[in-house]
Design a protein around this motif. Sequence first.
Motif, PDB file in Angstrom:
ATOM      1  N   ALA A 251       0.839  -1.198   0.000  1.00  0.00           N
ATOM      2  CA  ALA A 251       0.000   0.000   0.000  1.00  0.00           C
ATOM      3  C   ALA A 251       0.872   1.245   0.000  1.00  0.00           C
ATOM      4  O   ALA A 251       1.802   1.368   0.795  1.00  0.00           O
ATOM      5  CB  ALA A 251      -0.921  -0.014   1.211  1.00  0.00           C
ATOM      6  N   ASP A 252       0.580   2.140  -0.920  1.00  0.00           N
ATOM      7  CA  ASP A 252       1.281   3.420  -1.003  1.00  0.00           C
ATOM      8  C   ASP A 252       0.359   4.511  -0.485  1.00  0.00           C
ATOM      9  O   ASP A 252      -0.828   4.552  -0.837  1.00  0.00           O
ATOM     10  CB  ASP A 252       1.657   3.739  -2.456  1.00  0.00           C
ATOM     11  CG  ASP A 252       2.649   2.749  -3.027  1.00  0.00           C
ATOM     12  OD1 ASP A 252       3.542   2.305  -2.292  1.00  0.00           O
ATOM     13  OD2 ASP A 252       2.516   2.424  -4.224  1.00  0.00           O
ATOM     14  N   LYS A 253       0.911   5.392   0.328  1.00  0.00           N
ATOM     15  CA  LYS A 253       0.127   6.509   0.855  1.00  0.00           C
ATOM     16  C   LYS A 253       0.322   7.728  -0.044  1.00  0.00           C
ATOM     17  O   LYS A 253       1.448   8.083  -0.383  1.00  0.00           O
ATOM     18  CB  LYS A 253       0.548   6.831   2.279  1.00  0.00           C
ATOM     19  CG  LYS A 253      -0.331   7.863   2.928  1.00  0.00           C
ATOM     20  CD  LYS A 253      -0.030   8.041   4.392  1.00  0.00           C
ATOM     21  CE  LYS A 253      -0.976   9.082   4.948  1.00  0.00           C
ATOM     22  NZ  LYS A 253      -0.964   9.130   6.374  1.00  0.00           N
ATOM     23  N   THR A 254      -0.786   8.328  -0.431  1.00  0.00           N
ATOM     24  CA  THR A 254      -0.769   9.541  -1.241  1.00  0.00           C
ATOM     25  C   THR A 254      -1.610  10.591  -0.508  1.00  0.00           C
ATOM     26  O   THR A 254      -2.355  10.248   0.420  1.00  0.00           O
ATOM     27  CB  THR A 254      -1.367   9.293  -2.638  1.00  0.00           C
ATOM     28  OG1 THR A 254      -2.777   9.072  -2.497  1.00  0.00           O
ATOM     29  CG2 THR A 254      -0.719   8.103  -3.321  1.00  0.00           C
ATOM     30  N   PRO A 255      -1.549  11.847  -0.920  1.00  0.00           N
ATOM     31  CA  PRO A 255      -2.394  12.862  -0.282  1.00  0.00           C
ATOM     32  C   PRO A 255      -3.895  12.578  -0.428  1.00  0.00           C
ATOM     33  O   PRO A 255      -4.702  13.079   0.331  1.00  0.00           O
ATOM     34  CB  PRO A 255      -2.019  14.149  -1.022  1.00  0.00           C
ATOM     35  CG  PRO A 255      -0.650  13.907  -1.545  1.00  0.00           C
ATOM     36  CD  PRO A 255      -0.597  12.444  -1.866  1.00  0.00           C
ATOM     37  N   TRP A 256      -4.295  11.763  -1.390  1.00  0.00           N
ATOM     38  CA  TRP A 256      -5.711  11.493  -1.636  1.00  0.00           C
ATOM     39  C   TRP A 256      -6.124  10.085  -1.222  1.00  0.00           C
ATOM     40  O   TRP A 256      -7.198   9.623  -1.537  1.00  0.00           O
ATOM     41  CB  TRP A 256      -6.077  11.757  -3.098  1.00  0.00           C
ATOM     42  CG  TRP A 256      -5.106  11.142  -4.067  1.00  0.00           C
ATOM     43  CD1 TRP A 256      -5.184   9.902  -4.620  1.00  0.00           C
ATOM     44  CD2 TRP A 256      -3.914  11.724  -4.558  1.00  0.00           C
ATOM     45  NE1 TRP A 256      -4.104   9.667  -5.426  1.00  0.00           N
ATOM     46  CE2 TRP A 256      -3.287  10.786  -5.412  1.00  0.00           C
ATOM     47  CE3 TRP A 256      -3.274  12.949  -4.368  1.00  0.00           C
ATOM     48  CZ2 TRP A 256      -2.097  11.021  -6.064  1.00  0.00           C
ATOM     49  CZ3 TRP A 256      -2.081  13.182  -5.028  1.00  0.00           C
ATOM     50  CH2 TRP A 256      -1.513  12.230  -5.861  1.00  0.00           C
ATOM     51  N   GLY A 257      -5.253   9.367  -0.467  1.00  0.00           N
ATOM     52  CA  GLY A 257      -5.618   8.052   0.056  1.00  0.00           C
ATOM     53  C   GLY A 257      -4.516   7.032  -0.101  1.00  0.00           C
ATOM     54  O   GLY A 257      -3.440   7.330  -0.617  1.00  0.00           O
ATOM     55  N   ARG A 258      -4.794   5.822   0.342  1.00  0.00           N
ATOM     56  CA  ARG A 258      -3.846   4.712   0.226  1.00  0.00           C
ATOM     57  C   ARG A 258      -4.288   3.805  -0.922  1.00  0.00           C
ATOM     58  O   ARG A 258      -5.477   3.526  -1.072  1.00  0.00           O
ATOM     59  CB  ARG A 258      -3.795   3.925   1.530  1.00  0.00           C
ATOM     60  CG  ARG A 258      -3.199   4.745   2.664  1.00  0.00           C
ATOM     61  CD  ARG A 258      -3.225   4.011   3.994  1.00  0.00           C
ATOM     62  NE  ARG A 258      -2.427   2.794   3.918  1.00  0.00           N
ATOM     63  CZ  ARG A 258      -2.853   1.602   4.327  1.00  0.00           C
ATOM     64  NH1 ARG A 258      -4.050   1.444   4.843  1.00  0.00           N
ATOM     65  NH2 ARG A 258      -2.063   0.554   4.228  1.00  0.00           N
ATOM     66  N   PHE A 259      -3.300   3.329  -1.678  1.00  0.00           N
ATOM     67  CA  PHE A 259      -3.568   2.504  -2.852  1.00  0.00           C
ATOM     68  C   PHE A 259      -2.608   1.319  -2.904  1.00  0.00           C
ATOM     69  O   PHE A 259      -1.450   1.446  -2.522  1.00  0.00           O
ATOM     70  CB  PHE A 259      -3.377   3.321  -4.142  1.00  0.00           C
ATOM     71  CG  PHE A 259      -4.360   4.437  -4.311  1.00  0.00           C
ATOM     72  CD1 PHE A 259      -5.524   4.241  -5.036  1.00  0.00           C
ATOM     73  CD2 PHE A 259      -4.124   5.685  -3.744  1.00  0.00           C
ATOM     74  CE1 PHE A 259      -6.432   5.278  -5.193  1.00  0.00           C
ATOM     75  CE2 PHE A 259      -5.028   6.712  -3.897  1.00  0.00           C
ATOM     76  CZ  PHE A 259      -6.188   6.503  -4.626  1.00  0.00           C
ATOM     77  N   ALA A 260      -3.098   0.187  -3.396  1.00  0.00           N
ATOM     78  CA  ALA A 260      -2.256  -0.981  -3.659  1.00  0.00           C
ATOM     79  C   ALA A 260      -2.718  -1.578  -4.987  1.00  0.00           C
ATOM     80  O   ALA A 260      -3.911  -1.557  -5.307  1.00  0.00           O
ATOM     81  CB  ALA A 260      -2.378  -2.006  -2.541  1.00  0.00           C
ATOM     82  N   THR A 261      -1.791  -2.103  -5.763  1.00  0.00           N
ATOM     83  CA  THR A 261      -2.112  -2.622  -7.090  1.00  0.00           C
ATOM     84  C   THR A 261      -2.188  -4.140  -7.082  1.00  0.00           C
ATOM     85  O   THR A 261      -1.340  -4.816  -6.502  1.00  0.00           O
ATOM     86  CB  THR A 261      -1.045  -2.171  -8.110  1.00  0.00           C
ATOM     87  OG1 THR A 261      -1.024  -0.745  -8.142  1.00  0.00           O
ATOM     88  CG2 THR A 261      -1.348  -2.693  -9.501  1.00  0.00           C
ATOM     89  N   VAL A 262      -3.203  -4.656  -7.748  1.00  0.00           N
ATOM     90  CA  VAL A 262      -3.354  -6.090  -7.978  1.00  0.00           C
ATOM     91  C   VAL A 262      -3.547  -6.284  -9.481  1.00  0.00           C
ATOM     92  O   VAL A 262      -4.216  -5.482 -10.134  1.00  0.00           O
ATOM     93  CB  VAL A 262      -4.526  -6.690  -7.159  1.00  0.00           C
ATOM     94  CG1 VAL A 262      -5.855  -6.103  -7.563  1.00  0.00           C
ATOM     95  CG2 VAL A 262      -4.550  -8.205  -7.270  1.00  0.00           C
ATOM     96  N   LYS A 263      -2.905  -7.328 -10.027  1.00  0.00           N
ATOM     97  CA  LYS A 263      -2.993  -7.593 -11.467  1.00  0.00           C
ATOM     98  C   LYS A 263      -3.640  -8.946 -11.710  1.00  0.00           C
ATOM     99  O   LYS A 263      -3.366  -9.910 -10.998  1.00  0.00           O
ATOM    100  CB  LYS A 263      -1.601  -7.568 -12.098  1.00  0.00           C
ATOM    101  CG  LYS A 263      -0.966  -6.191 -12.079  1.00  0.00           C
ATOM    102  CD  LYS A 263       0.367  -6.180 -12.797  1.00  0.00           C
ATOM    103  CE  LYS A 263       0.962  -4.779 -12.781  1.00  0.00           C
ATOM    104  NZ  LYS A 263       2.199  -4.717 -13.542  1.00  0.00           N
TER     105      LYS A 263
END
Length: 117
Positions: free
Chosen positions: A93-105
């Motif tokens: 999970a990466d934290k950004t100013p607009w939320g946390r995101f994680a990538t799944v393929k």
Amino acid sequence: MRSIEIISIPVTDQQTAKEFYLKLGFKLIVEAPYQGGANWIQLGLPDGGTSITLVNWFPELKPGSIQGFVIKCDDLDKTLAEIAEKGITVGSADKTPWGRFATVKDPDGNAWSLHGK
């Protein structure tokens, strides 16, 4: 116009992709014979209005070319743990100013961004 109803996800093998998406948490809406020996496979998330269809009949849509569609999660850490328990590889999970995101393929490399707290 009111909403986006269905998004086509280009895949190589519809059955392999279907199994992945079911494991990820999608539910099967429709599976029926379609043109040229393909199937119409439509899936959706339990609380979502937009659904996906797994396509292999659009030559201009290359398997693995979908990037950046976002799936909202109530609890990202819980979702990531559940996905890992099912044997699905997911990025951190990466934290950004607009939320946390994680990538799944998916098996073809179509990438989804999981977004949550």
